[in-house]
Design an enzyme around this catalytic site. Structure first.
Site, short mmCIF file in Angstrom:
data_model
loop_
_atom_site.label_atom_id
_atom_site.label_comp_id
_atom_site.label_asym_id
_atom_site.label_seq_id
_atom_site.Cartn_x
_atom_site.Cartn_y
_atom_site.Cartn_z
N LYS A 35 -7.62 -0.62 -21.42
CA LYS A 35 -7.04 -1.40 -20.25
C LYS A 35 -6.15 -0.78 -19.54
O LYS A 35 -5.73 -1.21 -18.57
CB LYS A 35 -6.64 -2.73 -20.57
CG LYS A 35 -7.76 -3.78 -21.10
CD LYS A 35 -7.20 -5.10 -21.74
CE LYS A 35 -8.27 -5.96 -22.42
NZ LYS A 35 -9.29 -6.66 -21.32
N ASN B 107 -12.48 -12.40 -17.98
CA ASN B 107 -12.11 -11.04 -18.58
C ASN B 107 -10.59 -10.60 -17.88
O ASN B 107 -10.35 -11.61 -17.01
CB ASN B 107 -12.83 -9.81 -18.27
CG ASN B 107 -12.61 -8.54 -18.96
OD1 ASN B 107 -12.03 -8.81 -20.24
ND2 ASN B 107 -12.74 -7.64 -18.36
N ARG C 146 -17.36 -16.72 -17.65
CA ARG C 146 -16.47 -16.15 -18.86
C ARG C 146 -15.41 -15.31 -18.02
O ARG C 146 -15.40 -15.18 -16.88
CB ARG C 146 -16.95 -15.11 -19.60
CG ARG C 146 -17.71 -14.00 -19.16
CD ARG C 146 -18.10 -12.94 -20.22
NE ARG C 146 -16.99 -12.29 -21.18
CZ ARG C 146 -16.40 -11.31 -21.15
NH1 ARG C 146 -16.73 -10.52 -19.91
NH2 ARG C 146 -15.57 -11.01 -22.09
N TYR D 107 -11.74 -9.69 -28.28
CA TYR D 107 -13.00 -9.92 -27.50
C TYR D 107 -13.94 -10.77 -28.19
O TYR D 107 -13.67 -11.16 -29.54
CB TYR D 107 -13.80 -8.56 -27.37
CG TYR D 107 -13.29 -7.50 -26.42
CD1 TYR D 107 -12.81 -7.70 -25.55
CD2 TYR D 107 -13.40 -6.23 -27.02
CE1 TYR D 107 -12.36 -6.65 -24.58
CE2 TYR D 107 -13.06 -5.16 -26.16
CZ TYR D 107 -12.27 -5.47 -25.01
OH TYR D 107 -11.90 -4.45 -24.22
N GLU E 33 -10.37 -11.76 -13.97
CA GLU E 33 -11.71 -11.76 -13.53
C GLU E 33 -12.35 -12.98 -13.89
O GLU E 33 -12.60 -13.33 -15.07
CB GLU E 33 -12.52 -10.67 -14.04
CG GLU E 33 -12.14 -9.16 -13.50
CD GLU E 33 -12.78 -8.28 -13.83
OE1 GLU E 33 -12.57 -7.01 -13.42
OE2 GLU E 33 -13.65 -8.13 -14.93
C1 HEM Z 1 -24.53 -8.79 -16.50
C2 HEM Z 1 -23.62 -9.20 -16.38
C3 HEM Z 1 -22.37 -8.00 -16.76
C4 HEM Z 1 -22.03 -7.00 -16.16
C5 HEM Z 1 -22.49 -6.31 -14.66
C6 HEM Z 1 -21.07 -6.41 -16.69
C7 HEM Z 1 -20.49 -5.01 -16.51
C8 HEM Z 1 -19.20 -4.78 -16.92
C9 HEM Z 1 -18.51 -3.40 -16.57
C10 HEM Z 1 -18.98 -2.42 -15.55
C11 HEM Z 1 -17.54 -3.12 -17.35
C12 HEM Z 1 -16.82 -1.75 -17.55
C13 HEM Z 1 -16.97 -0.77 -18.34
C14 HEM Z 1 -16.33 0.56 -18.17
O1 HEM Z 1 -15.42 0.69 -18.69
O2 HEM Z 1 -16.93 1.49 -17.48
C15 HEM Z 1 -17.59 -4.21 -18.27
C16 HEM Z 1 -16.85 -4.29 -19.39
C17 HEM Z 1 -16.68 -5.27 -20.37
N1 HEM Z 1 -17.62 -6.52 -20.29
FE1 HEM Z 1 -19.13 -6.65 -19.32
N2 HEM Z 1 -20.64 -7.10 -17.67
C18 HEM Z 1 -21.30 -8.18 -17.91
C19 HEM Z 1 -21.50 -9.08 -18.90
C20 HEM Z 1 -20.82 -9.18 -19.99
C21 HEM Z 1 -20.82 -10.25 -20.92
C22 HEM Z 1 -21.62 -11.50 -20.95
C23 HEM Z 1 -19.82 -9.80 -21.79
C24 HEM Z 1 -19.49 -10.99 -22.89
C25 HEM Z 1 -18.78 -10.72 -23.86
C26 HEM Z 1 -19.12 -8.69 -21.28
C27 HEM Z 1 -18.11 -8.04 -22.01
C28 HEM Z 1 -17.21 -7.07 -21.49
C29 HEM Z 1 -16.17 -6.46 -22.00
C30 HEM Z 1 -15.39 -7.34 -23.50
C31 HEM Z 1 -15.59 -5.32 -21.27
C32 HEM Z 1 -14.31 -4.72 -21.48
C33 HEM Z 1 -13.46 -5.48 -20.49
C34 HEM Z 1 -12.03 -5.02 -20.94
O3 HEM Z 1 -11.46 -5.15 -22.04
O4 HEM Z 1 -11.17 -4.96 -19.92
N3 HEM Z 1 -19.56 -8.29 -20.26
N4 HEM Z 1 -18.59 -5.03 -18.08
#
Ligand code: HEM
Ligand code: FES
Lengths: 328, 357
Positions: B317, B225, B223, B37, B265
């Site tokens: 994941k 993911n 970004r 990350y 994504e």
């Molecule tokens: C405002 C915008 C964003 C929304 C709405 C959002 C939403 C989400 C949601 C719903 C999850 C899933 C969490 C779960 O397991 O329930 C997630 C995971 C994650 N988000 Fe965000 N996110 C946003 C921005 C960001 C940004 C800017 C970062 C930057 C580093 C980030 C990093 C992550 C990471 C690292 C995960 C875990 C994903 C994985 O390993 O598959 N998010 N996000």
């Protein structure tokens, strides 16, 4: 880093504009209107937004933030109102003395650090002097949305009551004006006391007024989240000082009338910024070493960071002392 | 170019497939042989021609089928689309952003004719030609956010910005990687990210939030993911876990190349002008392992990334159990040669796979 990295540009996106109107309003305040140079509509904005106007003042670039006061629904032009500040660093003097209809200028995309809480049941606007400008746009937006609002506007004298006539005429009953020279003052405690639950308060004006509204609301039990303010801390003139930029390996001099950020840019080093008013956090810079005192003027760093000298916001803050080294 | 839209499904018989064009432009997310990350945000202002980064809202061969799949999900579960009352203006902002972007970026597919607040929107791939009054909800068949996101690939979170915080106050979420809008609605940035491992401790979310709060009009960001999905399923929601979770146990060494998909994504961030809200489109791209392996560099790299990924991430994941089988498959495509930096396949310069005898 990710996919197709592009070098980040410093600051907000820029727009080339033509000055389409210059309207003196009273002894101190003049309105300036801009249209897009390419004849298209300007970007849509939300009430409370500001734009940073770039001035080319005999080879020196000045960048001053001004609230956009025109109706957000009308993007054929933007209007700002500038109060002449004879003691300041000269940005407002430049606008008043040099800017004419037809001039080409550059402004930034709108940036909003003072937006309306659209969940609010009612909006109460409190303005002091030139602090009226963001509310001109907010009022237009509230009228269009059919939302509840009222304005309390404090001015020095009738002659200096910028937009008082227009506002009172258009919105009788909603606009309340207070004249300093007639010893009128906003009865803030009563005003706050009478508001329905879910009201939000917005204040824009001199620092003393902003502090007063926050303190009074807080004492009356208002949640901080319902009291909004915007204060552009103008970069203040100060004693010249010298800085070493470690990453770029340069020593620069910050002049009396320029900010540290301007001096960094002048030396050809790219530095991030957005608001240039100490509010957005974009320009945050690490201090490598220092021997002297900081003059912190931002609203971004916390008290600890201010006290320990680990960071500085070069858009508004300065330094006096023997030496300063920055990680830039 | 005009796009040939696929006739395909993301459920039941899973006839989803990628053309050679789609494989080549797949947003492979790994710029080096390992992954962790990071605050990996960059500006979203175009990209190489033909790449998924070029346009503000990428439209590809899956467009029509994805929109059909979304309509089916919504028919079963209307709570996948929600908008709190104060978010209607942001919905109009989003509608405008998408209509303007698509009509400018794909003039052969979409048209927008504006005469004051009287708007006519033509969506040729979906056969839509609607006239409505901008900012007047009664003139559209759905609310503005729902109307336009039924015509745009990817999920959409619309975040209200208040008190130096982002709030998930509206969204259209039907193609998500195992999270639920109905659960997250009204939560703030830290709350909805609570289940993510390691990133909180690394300070990633604090810094990411600061960045997002500062995103300005006209300066969008993006970004990537990624995760893993068995079968080309768009709707991997907690609500339907009972349906898709068990499919993870159907992988075999024989079918893994076709069934196992890398799910990427492309996340973008746009400031919305009237509401000052932030919209977060999450566009999902799927590619089967066997299609990815047609790019020698991606084969080598994917093996190394999956092999060395920290256990917490593989668990979060959802592929920790299948990791050994994935590695057995992927190792056949890793001959140990070095890989070039960056995400691009570099087909012309990267050597073909050296067959081990
Ligand atoms: C405002 C915008 C964003 C929304 C709405 C959002 C939403 C989400 C949601 C719903 C999850 C899933 C969490 C779960 O397991 O329930 C997630 C995971 C994650 N988000 Fe965000 N996110 C946003 C921005 C960001 C940004 C800017 C970062 C930057 C580093 C980030 C990093 C992550 C990471 C690292 C995960 C875990 C994903 C994985 O390993 O598959 N998010 N996000
Ligand atoms: S530029 Fe916004 S705080 Fe310095």
């Amino acid at each position: 880093m990710s996919a197709a990295p592009q070098k980040a540009k410093a600051g907000a996106e820029k727009i080339d504009v033509t000055v389409s109107a210059v309207v003196p309003l009273n002894e101190l305040v003049t309105r300036f209107e801009f249209k897009a140079k390419d004849g298209r509509d300007l970007p849509t904005f939300s009430a409370g937004a500001h734009t940073v106007v770039q001035m080319n003042d005999q080879g020196r670039t000045r960048l001053n933030p001004y609230s956009i006061m025109s109706d957000p629904a009308d993007t054929s032009h933007y209007a700002i109102s500038v109060r002449r500040d004879d003691e300041g660093r000269g940005g407002s003097l430049f606008m008043h003395r040099n800017v004419k209809v037809g001039d080409e200028m550059t402004i930034t995309f709108p940036v909003n650090l003072f937006s309306l809480d659209l969940r609010a049941r009612k909006q109460v606007f409190i303005a002091g002097g030139i602090g009226i400008t963001p509310f001109m746009a907010m009022i237009a937006q509230m009228e269009r949305l059919g939302g509840q609002w009222e304005l309390h506007y404090s001015v020095r004298t009738e002659a200096l009551g910028t937009y008082v006539q227009e506002l009172s005429y258009k919105h009788p009953g909603k606009v309340h004006v207070y004249y300093d020279d007639q010893s009128q003052a906003i009865a803030l405690e009563d005003l706050l006391d009478g508001q329905p639950l879910g009201t939000n308060v917005y204040v824009c004006g001199p620092k003393g007024m902003i502090d007063w509204v926050h303190a009074t609301a807080s004492a009356a039990g208002w949640p901080d989240a319902n009291v909004h303010s915007e204060e552009f801390t103008k970069p203040q003139p100060g004693k010249p000082f010298q800085v070493r930029l470690c990453k770029s390996d340069k020593v620069i001099d910050v002049g009396e009338h320029e900010s540290l950020l301007e001096a960094i840019e002048r030396s050809g080093v790219e530095a991030p910024f957005l608001c240039r008013g100490g509010a957005c956090g974009q320009c945050e810079t690490d201090v490598v070493s220092f021997d002297g005192d900081f003059i912190h003027r931002d609203h971004w760093l916390d008290d600890d960071q201010h006290a320990n000298g680990s960071k500085i916001m070069p858009c508004v803050s300065r330094f006096v002392g023997k030496s300063l080294e920055l990680d830039r | 170019m005009t796009i040939q839209f696929n006739e395909e499904t993301f459920r039941d018989d899973y006839s989803f497939h990628n053309s050679d064009w789609a494989i080549k432009r797949f947003p492979f997310p790994f710029h080096e042989d390992s992954y962790m990350y990071a605050v990996n945000m960059e500006q979203h202002r175009g990209g190489p021609e033909g790449s998924v980064y070029e346009k503000r809202f990428d439209v590809d061969e899956h467009y029509v089928s994805e929109m059909r799949d979304r309509a089916m999900v919504l028919a079963d579960d209307p709570l996948r689309c929600q908008s709190l009352p104060h978010m209607t203006l942001a919905g109009w902002d989003l509608l405008e952003l998408i209509m303007v972007s698509k009509s400018e970026d794909y003039p052969d597919l979409f048209e927008l004719h504006r005469n004051g607040n009287q708007w006519r929107w033509v969506n040729k791939p979906l056969g839509i030609d609607d006239t409505f009054t901008f900012l007047d909800e009664t003139t559209l068949p759905y609310g503005p956010m729902e109307y336009i996101t039924r015509q745009a690939q990817g999920d959409f979170c619309v975040l209200d910005q208040r008190d130096d915080m982002l709030w998930m106050d509206a969204g259209m979420v039907t193609t998500q990687a195992d999270w639920s809008l109905d659960f997250d609605i009204g939560m703030n940035f830290f709350e909805w990210h609570a289940p993510v491992p390691l990133a909180h401790e690394m300070g990633i979310f604090k810094r990411a939030l600061k960045f997002l709060l500062n995103i300005q009009q006209g300066a969008p960001a993006r970004r990537l993911n990624w995760t893993m999905t068995v079968n080309p399923l768009l709707d991997t929601s907690p609500e339907n876990y009972h349906k898709w979770g068990i499919q993870k146990t159907t992988l075999t060494p024989e079918n893994i190349g076709a069934k196992q998909h890398l799910r990427v994504e492309l996340q973008t961030f746009f400031r919305l002008p009237r509401s000052n809200a932030l919209v977060f489109p999450i566009r999902c791209y799927l590619c089967s392992f066997q299609d990815l392996m047609t790019m020698p560099k991606w084969g080598r790299r994917l093996h190394r990334v999956v092999r060395d990924l920290p256990e917490e991430l593989a668990t979060y994941k959802g592929f920790i159990d299948n990791r050994p089988m994935m590695l057995d498959y992927l190792s056949q495509f890793d001959d140990g040669l070095p890989t070039s930096r960056g995400v691009w396949p570099d087909l012309d310069t990267e050597p073909a796979l050296k067959k081990s005898s």
